[in-house]
Design an enzyme around this catalytic site. Structure first.
Site, PDB file in Angstrom:
ATOM      1  N   GLU D  62       0.802  -1.127  -0.213  1.00  0.00           N
ATOM      2  CA  GLU D  62       0.123   0.111   0.010  1.00  0.00           C
ATOM      3  C   GLU D  62       0.858   1.283   0.116  1.00  0.00           C
ATOM      4  O   GLU D  62       0.587   2.086  -0.772  1.00  0.00           O
ATOM      5  CB  GLU D  62      -0.967  -0.005   1.322  1.00  0.00           C
ATOM      6  CG  GLU D  62      -2.277  -0.833   0.982  1.00  0.00           C
ATOM      7  CD  GLU D  62      -1.819  -2.450   1.082  1.00  0.00           C
ATOM      8  OE1 GLU D  62      -0.736  -2.513   1.563  1.00  0.00           O
ATOM      9  OE2 GLU D  62      -2.911  -3.203   0.846  1.00  0.00           O
ATOM     10  N   MET D  90      -3.516   3.305   6.112  1.00  0.00           N
ATOM     11  CA  MET D  90      -2.466   3.745   7.286  1.00  0.00           C
ATOM     12  C   MET D  90      -1.270   3.408   6.807  1.00  0.00           C
ATOM     13  O   MET D  90      -0.128   4.125   7.053  1.00  0.00           O
ATOM     14  CB  MET D  90      -2.886   3.237   8.450  1.00  0.00           C
ATOM     15  CG  MET D  90      -4.139   3.535   9.069  1.00  0.00           C
ATOM     16  SD  MET D  90      -4.364   5.255   9.357  1.00  0.00           S
ATOM     17  CE  MET D  90      -5.058   5.918   7.718  1.00  0.00           C
ATOM     18  N   HIS D 131     -10.794  -3.711   9.784  1.00  0.00           N
ATOM     19  CA  HIS D 131     -11.400  -3.546   8.468  1.00  0.00           C
ATOM     20  C   HIS D 131     -12.674  -2.929   8.427  1.00  0.00           C
ATOM     21  O   HIS D 131     -13.560  -3.120   7.542  1.00  0.00           O
ATOM     22  CB  HIS D 131     -11.696  -4.998   7.890  1.00  0.00           C
ATOM     23  CG  HIS D 131     -10.504  -5.755   7.438  1.00  0.00           C
ATOM     24  ND1 HIS D 131      -9.505  -6.381   8.190  1.00  0.00           N
ATOM     25  CD2 HIS D 131     -10.133  -6.131   6.203  1.00  0.00           C
ATOM     26  CE1 HIS D 131      -8.601  -6.986   7.640  1.00  0.00           C
ATOM     27  NE2 HIS D 131      -8.935  -6.990   6.532  1.00  0.00           N
TER      28      HIS D 131
HETATM   29  C1  LIG Z   1      -2.028  -4.656   4.202  1.00  0.00           C
HETATM   30  C2  LIG Z   1      -2.904  -5.380   3.613  1.00  0.00           C
HETATM   31  N1  LIG Z   1      -3.282  -5.282   2.311  1.00  0.00           N
HETATM   32  C3  LIG Z   1      -4.463  -6.190   1.678  1.00  0.00           C
HETATM   33  C4  LIG Z   1      -5.107  -6.758   2.565  1.00  0.00           C
HETATM   34  C5  LIG Z   1      -6.291  -7.848   2.092  1.00  0.00           C
HETATM   35  N2  LIG Z   1      -5.774  -9.144   1.775  1.00  0.00           N
HETATM   36  C6  LIG Z   1      -6.120 -10.026   3.006  1.00  0.00           C
HETATM   37  S1  LIG Z   1      -5.283 -11.358   2.584  1.00  0.00           S
HETATM   38  C7  LIG Z   1      -4.753 -11.002   0.864  1.00  0.00           C
HETATM   39  C8  LIG Z   1      -3.810 -11.994   0.279  1.00  0.00           C
HETATM   40  C9  LIG Z   1      -2.783 -12.084   1.167  1.00  0.00           C
HETATM   41  O1  LIG Z   1      -1.864 -13.094   0.293  1.00  0.00           O
HETATM   42  P1  LIG Z   1      -0.541 -13.798   1.071  1.00  0.00           P
HETATM   43  O2  LIG Z   1       0.070 -12.631   1.828  1.00  0.00           O
HETATM   44  O3  LIG Z   1       0.455 -14.578   0.106  1.00  0.00           O
HETATM   45  O4  LIG Z   1      -1.130 -14.741   2.193  1.00  0.00           O
HETATM   46  P2  LIG Z   1      -2.149 -15.849   1.678  1.00  0.00           P
HETATM   47  O5  LIG Z   1      -3.447 -15.425   1.877  1.00  0.00           O
HETATM   48  O6  LIG Z   1      -1.848 -16.631   0.551  1.00  0.00           O
HETATM   49  O7  LIG Z   1      -2.232 -16.716   3.038  1.00  0.00           O
HETATM   50  C10 LIG Z   1      -5.012  -9.663   0.733  1.00  0.00           C
HETATM   51  C11 LIG Z   1      -4.587  -8.872  -0.335  1.00  0.00           C
HETATM   52  C12 LIG Z   1      -4.831  -6.919   3.916  1.00  0.00           C
HETATM   53  N3  LIG Z   1      -5.464  -7.704   4.849  1.00  0.00           N
HETATM   54  N4  LIG Z   1      -3.717  -6.315   4.338  1.00  0.00           N
END
Ligand SMILES: Cc1ncc(C[n+]2csc(CCOP(=O)(O)OP(=O)(O)O)c2C)c(N)n1
Ligand SMILES: Cc1ncc(C[n+]2csc(CCOP(=O)(O)OP(=O)(O)O)c2C)c(N)n1
Ligand SMILES: [Mg+2]
Ligand SMILES: [Mg+2]
Lengths: 328, 334, 328, 334
Positions: D62, D90, D131
Site C-alpha cells: 500500500e 495507514m 477492516h
Molecule cells: C496490508 C493489507 N493489504 C491487503 C489486505 C487484503 N488481503 C487479505 S489477505 C490478502 C492476500 C494475502 O496473500 P498472502 O500474503 O500471500 O497470504 P495468503 O492469503 O496467501 O496466506 C489480501 C490482499 C490485507 N489484509 N492487508
C-alpha cells in the site's frame, strides 16, 4: 520437491504422533469450520489453512515453552499448532464470551498470549515487526526464547518484511521468519507480484541465512525450525525459511479459487500434508490404521464438543462492552 | 527534597533514567539516540548507564521501529520508541492505528500494549512542511491511544514516568521549541496521572485552553491582558486523551467565555473537539461563542514570516481573548 | 575502488567539460552555501553534497531531455546537475519569492519540475516510490523517458525501497535507482544499519540487475547510467546502481562529523570527484589549467551573481500567502 | 437523456470508464482490480477495455502503491489508486500526509498532485477492528487533501468524475455498505463540484447533517420523525474538504437546531469540527446545543451486537433529534 524424511526411520513416536494429531486437528477444524460458516454461524472473513498444515505443525512442534509465534490472517493453523484450546477458538468464531477474545476479535484476531501466540492479524505483513519485537523483548530480558513469525508470499513484497527482518538481523535476535509461499495473494500469482519468486533470497540479501523447504512436509519444516531455533539459542539468529505450499481452497470461504489450475491442485493434493504425517506414522511407528482412526475420531469428537460448548455459551452484552470501554 | 530548575529535555531524561533503573523491562530505541545521545540530547548518557541492549540506535525504518516496539510491548516489555519528528511517525501509522491501539480490544481485554512513542512536533527554525507538523489530532481520534503533550519540565517528567507504568499505548508528543525551556522540578519521586488538567494560571474572565508550546504563549497573553485588568484562566489539559473535561467545564462555568489555542491547523483539530464538548455540555454557561486560535489551513512554509503567520502568536491569542470578552449580543438576535 | 575511466582517452570534450563544470558548480554552491548559512542567511537544514558530486553529475549528464529525477534531503547536487538555475536555488535558500518554490520550500523541497526534477525530499526514502510513479506515468503515456531516483544507504533499510523497486521490476519500468552509499545515516554507520553492506544485492534479490560503481568517479557513474538508461529505453528496466562514496563534511552544516575517521576522509579526499573530473579534462582534452581556471572563475561569478540576485529579491507577503491558501 | 436506477458500484465504474475514455492520463492500480474486477466489482470490465497498461493489479504494498500514484500525479498523470480498506491506507499515510498534501505548497504552487485514492470504510459484515474504521477525520485534518464521501450513486459518479478533472489529491472514501445500494443516475454527462452540500431532504425543525452511509440512516430517521410531524432537513456535505459551510449555516439559520451524525468515533471526528464551526458562526441562531451522534470510542468489535452498538443506528438518530427538539432551557440558566 517432495522428499523423504531427512533421517529415515529414526523419529520418536511421540513426535510423529504429535505432528499427525496437530495436522489432523487443523484439517478438521478448517473443514468443519467452513461448514459452520456456510450454516451462517460464523461471520466476517474465514481464511482456511487447508493444504498448509505442515508448516504450522512442523514449526510449532519444534518450539519450546516460552517461545513466541506471530501469525497471519490465515491463522487458525498456527493457533492450534501452538496449543490452543479448540473450544475457545470455536467460541471465538461464534462471537461468544467464552472465546479467546470474548467475541471481540474473531478469526483474524485470535490471540493466545498464554501460549505465546501474539495473534492472528488482519493486516498482511504486520506480524513481522511484531514478532521481531517479541524477540527483542526476549533478548532484553536475557531469555533464550525464540520467536517465529509466520508470513506469506504476499507479505514479502511489503515494506514490513525488509524493515522487520533487517532489525532482527542487526540485533542478532532469536527470530525465525517463515514465509508460507502458497503462490497466491488472493488471486494474484506470485509471478505477477515479483520477478524473483525464490523469496528466500530476500533474506540472504540482508545477511540472514535463508533457505527453502518443502512446505507440505511436516518433518522438513520441523527439522528446519528445530535447527534454526537451536542456532538462535546459540546467538546465531535470525533465520528465514521459505516453505513452499499450496492452498486446497480459494483465498477465503467465499472464493471458489477458479484461478487455481487443476494440475497444480492435483500435484499438491498428492503431497497432502496430513496424509504425509499419517504415512510417517505408518512407516516409522508401530501404530496401526485402526489406532490412527481412533485418533481421528477423538479429534472429530473434540471439535464437535467445542461446537456444543460454543453454542451453549453466551455473548458479551452491550452493557459489559460499554463498561469495558470506560477503561479504554 | 528541594526543587531545581532544569530543562524540559533533562526532565525527560530523568524520567527515562529513573524508570529504566527501576524496571528492567524498559528500553529505548531510536535513530541516533545511543551513541549520539539523540538529536535533542534527551537520551544522552543512557547508553553508558544501561548498555547496548537497552539503548539502541536503529536504521531509518520508522514503521519497523514502531512495529517492533508494539510487538515488544505485547510480549511484556516496556519499549520507548523515539521518532525524530512526528511527521515521520506517519510511516508507522499502520502499527499505531491498527495494532497498538486495537490489540487490547481485539483480544477481549487480555492483551495489553504498554508501548510509548516519544516524538516531537511543531514549527521552529525553518525546517519546513515535512518537519513542522502538529499531528496530535490524528492520534486523538484513534480509540485506545493515550495522547500526552507536556508543556513544562515538571509535567514532562511526571507524565513520562506515569506513561512508563501504565499499560496502554502512549503517543508522547514533545515540542521542538520546549526542549531547552526551564522549569522547577522536584528532586524526589513523583508521577502525574493521565487525565488531570493543570490550571497554569487562575483567572475569572476567560478560560484559555492550551497545550504544549501554546501554553507559554497563552501565559504570555494572559500576563499582557492582566495589565488591562483582564483575568485569564489558563487550563493545560496535559493529556488530550484522556481529556479532563471536568476541569475544563468547571472553569467554563466560572468564566463563561472560552478561547482554545492550538498550534495544529484549525480544521479537524483537537480544539474543535473540545469546543464541541463544551458547547454540548455547557451550552447555557456560554456568554460568547467559543473561539479557536489555531494554525492556518496550510503545510508550514519555509519562509520565516510565513511560518510565523501559520501558527498562533501571542498577539493572536490576546486579540482572541479581547474578542470573546467584548462579544456583544448582536442586535438582531432573539 | 577508484578505477581508470573505462574507455581510455576517447571521451568527447563537450561531455568532459560538462561533467567538470557541473561537479564544480555543485562544489562551489555547497561551499559558498555553507558560508551563507553560517552568516545566518539560510535557515533550517542544509545537507551538503560535498564529496558526492560525481554521482549527481555523472547520472544527470547521462540523461536526456524529458527524463525525470527524484532527489533526497541532500538534494542540491541533483538539482544543479539536472540543469537548475543557480540564482533560483540561492533565492529559495534565502526564502525569496524568486526562488524555485517562492521560499515556501527551502533546501529540502526544491523542485524544478520543468527540468524533470520532482524535488528534494525531507523524508528519507520517499523518492523511490515517487520516482517509480514518474516512470509509470511515462510508460503509460508511451514515452521512453527514464526516471532516476537518487537514494541513500539509509533509505535502503526503509520499506519504501522494497515496495518501490519491486513495483518498478514487475512493471519493467524505465527506472534506475541510484543508491548513494556514503556509508552513514547521520552518525550511524552502514555496518550498524545492516549486516549486508553490499546494498546492490537487495536489487538482485528482487530480480533487478544491480551493480556497484565507484561513486567518486563521475565517468564511472556516467557510464553506468548511460548504459542502464539505454537498456531501459529498450524495455529492459529497471536497474539499480550502488555508488559508493563518502561525505566531505558532517551530515548537515551543524554536524562536525567527529565520528568520521581521518583515514577514511583522507582516502576519499585523494579520490575527490571534482579533482577527478578536472584530471579527466587535463588527461583527455586539450584544455589547459588556465582554461579550467577560467571555468572556475565563471562558476564562482555565477554563484556570486546569484547571491546578489537573491538578496535583491523580495519575499512572499503574508497577504499573498493567505490568498494562495484560499485555493488550498 | 433518461435517468436509470443503478448501483453505487456501477456509478463509480461509469465515472472511471468515462474519464478513462476521455483522458489517456487516467489509469488505475490496486489489488485484484484488473483480472478479478475488484473486491466490490467497481473495476469490472475495465481491464478488457483499457488494457494492462492502464488497469493494473499490484502486490500487497500500500505504501508503494500510494507513493507511486503520487509520483505519477506529480509527473502529470491522473492515477486512481484503489486501497481495499481505508484501514490499509495507514500504511501509506506518509505519502498522503507528507507528499501528496504538501507538494503544491512546498513548490510554491508550481507542482500539482492530481492523485486519487479510492478506498472504502465503515462497519459491516463482521470484518472486525482492522477492516471497519471510518477514518475521514485523519485526512480532513491535513491541509491540501480533498475528502469526498458520496452517499448515493448519483453523487458517487458526479464527484468521482469531478475528482478526475481537478488538480489536487483526493481521498475518495466509499462505504462498504453502499456498493449495492441503488439510485437514479442520468445517462448523460455531469459532474458535481467539490464543496457543494446537497440537501437530501428539506425540513424546518432540525438540521440533520450526515454523510456516506449515515445519510440513508438520517433519511430513515427523518421519515420516521415525519410521522410525528417533525420536519427534518437532511444536509449531506458530500465533500468534507472543502466543506460547504454556507449551506450548513443557512439551514441552521432556518431550523435553529442541529444534529450531526457520523459513523466515525466521536472523539476528534469531523462532526466535532462542524459543530465547532456552527457554534462559532451561528452562536445566536442556536436554540439548543448541537448534538453529535457518533461511533463509540472503540475499535469495532467482531460480535454482531457489539458491532451494531458501536455505530449510530436509526433509533439513535431519531432519539437525538427528539432530544434537541425537546431541549428545554434549564431552570437555572441565566
Ligand atoms: C496490508 C493489507 N493489504 C491487503 C489486505 C487484503 N488481503 C487479505 S489477505 C490478502 C492476500 C494475502 O496473500 P498472502 O500474503 O500471500 O497470504 P495468503 O492469503 O496467501 O496466506 C489480501 C490482499 C490485507 N489484509 N492487508
Ligand atoms: C523517514 C525519515 N527518517 C528520519 C529522517 C531524519 N534524517 C534526515 S537525513 C537522515 C540520515 C540519512 O542517511 P542516508 O539515508 O544514508 O542519507 P545521507 O544523509 O547519508 O545522504 C536522517 C535519519 C528523515 N528525514 N526521514
Ligand atoms: Mg500467499
Ligand atoms: Mg548515507
Amino acid at each position: 520437491m517432495p522428499k523423504k524424511p531427512s533421517a529415515g526411520n529414526t523419529r520418536p513416536r511421540a513426535l510423529l504422533e504429535k505432528i499427525y494429531k496437530t495436522a489432523k486437528t487443523i484439517r478438521v477444524f478448517e473443514s468443519e469450520g467452513i461448514k459452520l460458516y456456510r450454516r451462517g454461524l460464523i461471520r466476517g472473513y474465514f481464511h482456511p489453512y487447508l493444504g498448509q498444515e505442515a508448516i504450522a505443525t512442523g514449526a510449532c512442534t519444534a518450539l519450546k515453552e516460552g517461545d513466541y509465534i506471530a501469525s497471519t490472517h490465515r491463522g487458525h493453523g498456527h493457533c492450534i499448532a501452538q496449543g490452543a484450546e479448540i473450544k475457545k477458538m470455536v467460541a471465538e468464531l461464534l462471537q461468544k464470551k467464552t472465546g479467546y477474545c470474548k467475541g471481540y476479535g474473531g478469526s483474524m484476531h485470535i490471540a493466545d498470549i498464554a501460549k505465546g501466540n501474539l495473534g492472528a492479524n488482519g493486516i498482511v505483513g504486520a506480524g513481522t515487526p511484531l514478532g521481531v519485537g517479541a524477540a527483542l523483548a526476549s533478548q532484553i530480558r536475557g531469555s533464550d526464547a525464540v520467536t517465529v513469525t509466520f508470513t506469506s508470499d504476499g507479505a514479502s513484497n511489503n515494506g514490513t518484511f525488509l524493515e522487520g527482518l533487517n532489525l532482527a538481523a542487526i540485533w542478532n535476535l532469536n527470530f525465525i521468519l517463515v514465509i508460507e509461499n502458497n503462490q497466491y495473494a488472493v488471486s494474484t500469482t506470485i509471478e505477477e507480484s515479483t520477478r524473483e519468486t525464490e523469496l528466500y533470497k530476500r533474506g540472504e540479501s540482508l545477511g540472514v541465512p535463508s533457505r527453502r523447504v518443502d512446505g507440505n512436509d511436516p518433518l522438513a519444516v520441523y527439522d528446519a525450525i528445530e535447527d534454526c531455533a537451536k542456532l538462535c539459542r546459540e546467538g546465531k539468529g535470525p533465520f528465514l525459511i521459505e516453505a513452499v505450499t499450496y492452498r486446497h481452497t480459494g483465498h477465503h470461504v467465499n472464493d471458489p479459487g477458479s484461478y487455481m489450475p487443476d494440475e497444480k491442485k492435483k500435484y499438491y493434493a498428492e503431497r497432502d500434508p496430513v496424509n504425509r504425517a499419517r504415512q510417517y506414522l505408518l512407516d516409522m511407528t508401530d501404530l496401526t490404521e485402526a489406532q490412527i482412526a481412533a485418533f481421528d475420531a477423538e479429534i472429530e469428537q473434540e471439535f464437535a464438543d467445542a461446537v456444543t460448548f460454543a453454542e451453549a455459551s453466551g455473548e458479551v452484552s452491550v452493557e459489559e462492552f460499554k463498561e469495558f470501554l470506560e477503561t479504554y | 527534597m528541594a526543587d531545581r530548575e532544569i530543562m524540559y529535555r533533562d526532565a525527560l531524561r530523568e524520567a527515562i533514567d529513573e524508570e529504566m533503573a527501576a524496571n528492567a523491562q524498559v528500553f529505548i530505541i531510536g535513530e541516533g539516540i545511543a551513541e549520539r545521545g539523540g538529536s535533542y540530547k534527551v537520551t544522552e548518557g543512557l547508553l553508558a548507564k544501561y548498555g547496548k541492549k537497552r539503548v539502541r540506535d536503529t536504521p531509518i525504518a520508522e514503521a519497523g521501529m514502531i512495529g517492533v516496539g508494539v510487538g515488544a510491548a505485547i510480549a511484556g516489555a516496556r519499549p520507548i520508541v523515539e521518532i525524530l519528528y512526528v511527521d515521520f511517525a506517519m510511516l508507522g501509522m499502520e502499527m499505531i492505528v491498527n495494532q497498538a491501539a486495537k490489540f487490547r480490544l481485539m483480544t477481549g481485554g487480555t492483551g495489553r500494549v504498554p508501548f510509548i512513542m516519544r516524538t516531537q512536533g511543531g514549527t521552529g527554525g525553518g525546517v519546513a512542511a515535512q518537519h513542522s507538523q502538529s499531528l496530535e489530532a490524528l492520534f486523538y481520534h484513534i480509540p485506545g491511544l493515550k495522547v500526552v503533550m507536556p508543556s513544562t519540565p515538571y509535567d514532562a517528567k511526571g507524565l513520562l514516568k506515569y506513561a512508563l507504568r501504565q499499560d496502554d499505548p502512549v503517543m508522547f508528543l514533545e515540542h521542538k521549541h520546549l526542549y531547552m525551556t526551564k522549569g522547577m522540578v522536584p528532586e524526589g519521586e513523583y508521577v502525574i496521572e493521565f487525565g488531570k488538567a493543570d490550571i497554569k494560571r487562575e483567572g475569572s474572565d476567560v478560560t484559555l485552553i492550551a497545550w504544549s508550546n501554546m501554553v507559554p504563549r497563552a501565559m504570555a497573553a494572559a500576563a499582557e491582558l492582566a495589565k488591562d485588568g483582564i483575568s485569564v484562566e489558563v487550563v493545560d489539559p496535559r493529556t488530550l486523551s484522556p481529556l479532563d473535561t471536568g476541569t475544563i467545564l468547571a472553569s467554563v462555568a466560572k468564566t463563561k467565555r472560552v478561547v482554545i489555542v492550538q498550534e495544529a491547523v484549525r480544521r479537524g483539530g483537537v480544539a474543535s473537539d473540545i469546543a464541541s464538548i463544551i458547547q454540548e455540555q455547557a451550552f447555557y454557561d456560554l456568554d460568547a461563542p467559543i473561539t479557536i486560535v489555531a494554525g492556518l489551513n496550510t503545510p508550514i512554509p519555509f519562509n520565516l514570516e510565513l511560518e510565523k503567520a501559520s501558527v498562533p502568536q501571542v498577539p493572536d491569542v490576546v486579540a482572541a481573548v479581547r474578542k470573546v470578552l467584548h462579544h456583544d449580543i448582536p442586535m438582531a438576535a432573539e
